[in-house]
Design a protein around this motif. Structure first.
Motif, PDB file in Angstrom:
ATOM      1  N   LYS A  66       0.761  -1.169  -0.011  1.00 41.62           N
ATOM      2  CA  LYS A  66       0.036  -0.053   0.133  1.00 41.62           C
ATOM      3  C   LYS A  66       0.995   1.363  -0.030  1.00 41.62           C
ATOM      4  O   LYS A  66       0.674   2.145  -0.705  1.00 41.62           O
ATOM      5  N   LEU A  67       1.796   1.192   0.818  1.00 44.14           N
ATOM      6  CA  LEU A  67       2.632   2.344   0.976  1.00 44.14           C
ATOM      7  C   LEU A  67       3.342   2.741  -0.519  1.00 44.14           C
ATOM      8  O   LEU A  67       3.375   3.939  -0.883  1.00 44.14           O
ATOM      9  N   PHE A  68       3.887   1.943  -1.187  1.00 41.12           N
ATOM     10  CA  PHE A  68       4.657   1.986  -2.401  1.00 41.12           C
ATOM     11  C   PHE A  68       3.426   2.461  -3.427  1.00 41.12           C
ATOM     12  O   PHE A  68       3.988   3.385  -4.537  1.00 41.12           O
ATOM     13  N   MET A  69       2.452   1.890  -3.287  1.00 37.91           N
ATOM     14  CA  MET A  69       1.349   2.377  -4.274  1.00 37.91           C
ATOM     15  C   MET A  69       0.945   4.010  -4.091  1.00 37.91           C
ATOM     16  O   MET A  69       0.844   4.685  -5.003  1.00 37.91           O
ATOM     17  N   PHE A  70       0.686   4.361  -2.578  1.00 35.91           N
ATOM     18  CA  PHE A  70       0.562   5.737  -2.484  1.00 35.91           C
ATOM     19  C   PHE A  70       1.860   6.481  -2.972  1.00 35.91           C
ATOM     20  O   PHE A  70       1.665   7.715  -3.504  1.00 35.91           O
ATOM     21  N   LEU A  71       2.973   5.916  -2.881  1.00 39.51           N
ATOM     22  CA  LEU A  71       4.258   6.754  -3.202  1.00 39.51           C
ATOM     23  C   LEU A  71       4.249   7.132  -4.555  1.00 39.51           C
ATOM     24  O   LEU A  71       4.657   8.196  -5.232  1.00 39.51           O
ATOM     25  N   ALA A  72       3.832   6.031  -5.452  1.00 39.72           N
ATOM     26  CA  ALA A  72       3.744   6.095  -6.877  1.00 39.72           C
ATOM     27  C   ALA A  72       2.691   6.846  -7.381  1.00 39.72           C
ATOM     28  O   ALA A  72       2.980   8.063  -8.260  1.00 39.72           O
ATOM     29  N   ASP A  73       1.649   7.165  -6.744  1.00 40.04           N
ATOM     30  CA  ASP A  73       0.427   8.163  -7.010  1.00 40.04           C
ATOM     31  C   ASP A  73       1.029   9.452  -6.837  1.00 40.04           C
ATOM     32  O   ASP A  73       0.747  10.390  -7.729  1.00 40.04           O
ATOM     33  N   ARG A  74       1.567   9.771  -5.758  1.00 37.64           N
ATOM     34  CA  ARG A  74       2.014  10.919  -5.034  1.00 37.64           C
ATOM     35  C   ARG A  74       3.179  11.554  -6.021  1.00 37.64           C
ATOM     36  O   ARG A  74       3.208  12.767  -6.255  1.00 37.64           O
ATOM     37  N   SER A  75       3.901  10.754  -6.646  1.00 46.14           N
ATOM     38  CA  SER A  75       4.985  11.102  -7.301  1.00 46.14           C
ATOM     39  C   SER A  75       4.597  11.745  -8.696  1.00 46.14           C
ATOM     40  O   SER A  75       5.239  12.548  -9.165  1.00 46.14           O
ATOM     41  N   GLU A  76       3.740  10.710  -9.219  1.00 51.39           N
ATOM     42  CA  GLU A  76       3.063  11.400 -10.406  1.00 51.39           C
ATOM     43  C   GLU A  76       2.234  12.988 -10.272  1.00 51.39           C
ATOM     44  O   GLU A  76       2.281  13.717 -11.009  1.00 51.39           O
ATOM     45  N   LEU A  77       1.552  12.807  -8.945  1.00 52.97           N
ATOM     46  CA  LEU A  77       0.897  14.115  -8.960  1.00 52.97           C
ATOM     47  C   LEU A  77       1.792  15.266  -8.574  1.00 52.97           C
ATOM     48  O   LEU A  77       1.356  16.547  -8.902  1.00 52.97           O
ATOM     49  N   ALA A  78       2.825  14.984  -7.952  1.00 54.28           N
ATOM     50  CA  ALA A  78       3.855  16.205  -7.896  1.00 54.28           C
ATOM     51  C   ALA A  78       4.144  16.862  -8.977  1.00 54.28           C
ATOM     52  O   ALA A  78       3.997  17.982  -8.757  1.00 54.28           O
ATOM     53  N   ASP A  79       4.457  16.124 -10.135  1.00 59.10           N
ATOM     54  CA  ASP A  79       4.606  16.909 -11.265  1.00 59.10           C
ATOM     55  C   ASP A  79       3.450  18.067 -11.844  1.00 59.10           C
ATOM     56  O   ASP A  79       3.810  19.030 -12.168  1.00 59.10           O
ATOM     57  N   LEU A  80       2.399  17.467 -11.726  1.00 56.28           N
ATOM     58  CA  LEU A  80       1.259  18.211 -11.855  1.00 56.28           C
ATOM     59  C   LEU A  80       0.856  19.489 -10.986  1.00 56.28           C
ATOM     60  O   LEU A  80       0.972  20.616 -11.184  1.00 56.28           O
ATOM     61  N   ILE A  81       1.432  19.172  -9.844  1.00 54.35           N
ATOM     62  CA  ILE A  81       1.193  20.267  -8.573  1.00 54.35           C
ATOM     63  C   ILE A  81       2.347  21.416  -8.778  1.00 54.35           C
ATOM     64  O   ILE A  81       1.929  22.516  -8.754  1.00 54.35           O
ATOM     65  N   PHE A  82       3.504  20.759  -9.160  1.00 56.38           N
ATOM     66  CA  PHE A  82       4.468  21.938  -9.284  1.00 56.38           C
ATOM     67  C   PHE A  82       4.217  22.725 -10.495  1.00 56.38           C
ATOM     68  O   PHE A  82       4.465  23.959 -10.593  1.00 56.38           O
ATOM     69  N   GLU A  83       3.505  22.210 -11.646  1.00 54.22           N
ATOM     70  CA  GLU A  83       3.052  22.961 -12.837  1.00 54.22           C
ATOM     71  C   GLU A  83       2.154  23.909 -12.484  1.00 54.22           C
ATOM     72  O   GLU A  83       2.202  25.029 -12.769  1.00 54.22           O
TER      73      GLU A  83
END
Length: 205
Positions: A66-83
């Motif tokens: 579960k932890l690594f799935m959350f981290l994978a999702d969050r990493s992808e989302l970070a690109d969008l948030i930075f933009e």
């Protein structure tokens, strides 16, 4: 660890709290408030990927999976948030603070280690402001009618999560605990009051 820069000035705001706290309602009310103030706003909720959200909330995986799935999702989302932060205020329903509270305190994983993992996945991205909507577990039970897999965990789990949230201010300079047991309007008025105080203090600095 490489970190990307993000605009400050209270542009990334996260709403946190245990299930049933009203954080989603308050986040959406806050988005509408900011729009009325003439702000450009981007609203997001975690997990961001809808397919992954359905898997995480309805399937039983071990804690590390579960932890690594959350981290994978969050990493992808970070690109969008930075933009989005280049032009808008970002309001998020949950953030990495949820992992610290749920996987850290709830599942009894090392909180400091989880923080470092999230900072690696997020390239240093952190909310500028966190509104943690706090309610007792007893109120959570009264508010939640149907439950997903996570919401079906026992009271001891959710008490650990709640206690965790109450102590997570050390990871954010502007971490505000708001009593969510009151009426929706009272909670929202406090949030807006805090926000105006932050903006006012910024203007004076």
């Amino acid at each position: 660890m490489h970190q990307r820069s993000q605009k400050s000035s209270f542009r990334y705001i996260a709403f946190e709290g245990i299930d049933g706290s009203g954080k989603t309602t308050q986040a959406k009310l806050f988005v509408e408030f900011l729009k009325r103030e003439g702000k450009s706003v981007f609203f997001v909720r975690e997990p961001y990927n809808e397919k992954l959200r359905n898997i995480l909330l309805n399937e039983n995986f071990n804690d590390k999976a579960k932890l690594f799935m959350f981290l994978a999702d969050r990493s992808e989302l970070a690109d969008l948030i930075f933009e989005k932060l280049k032009e808008s205020i970002v309001v998020s329903d949950r953030s990495f603070f949820s992992t610290l509270a749920y996987q850290g305190y709830g599942d009894k994983m090392d909180v400091e280690f989880l923080f470092e993992l999230n900072m690696f996945a997020l390239e240093g991205l952190k909310p500028d402001v966190v509104f943690c909507i706090d309610i007792p577990v007893e109120i959570m039970h009264k508010r939640i009618k149907s439950r997903d897999f996570i919401e079906s965990k026992g009271d001891d789990f959710f008490r650990r999560v709640r206690d965790g949230y109450l102590g997570l201010g050390k990871f954010c300079e502007n971490y505000f605990i708001v009593d969510g047991s009151r009426s929706e309007n009272m909670v929202f008025e406090e949030i807006v009051g805090i926000w105006k105080g932050l903006i006012g203090s910024q203007a004076l600095s």
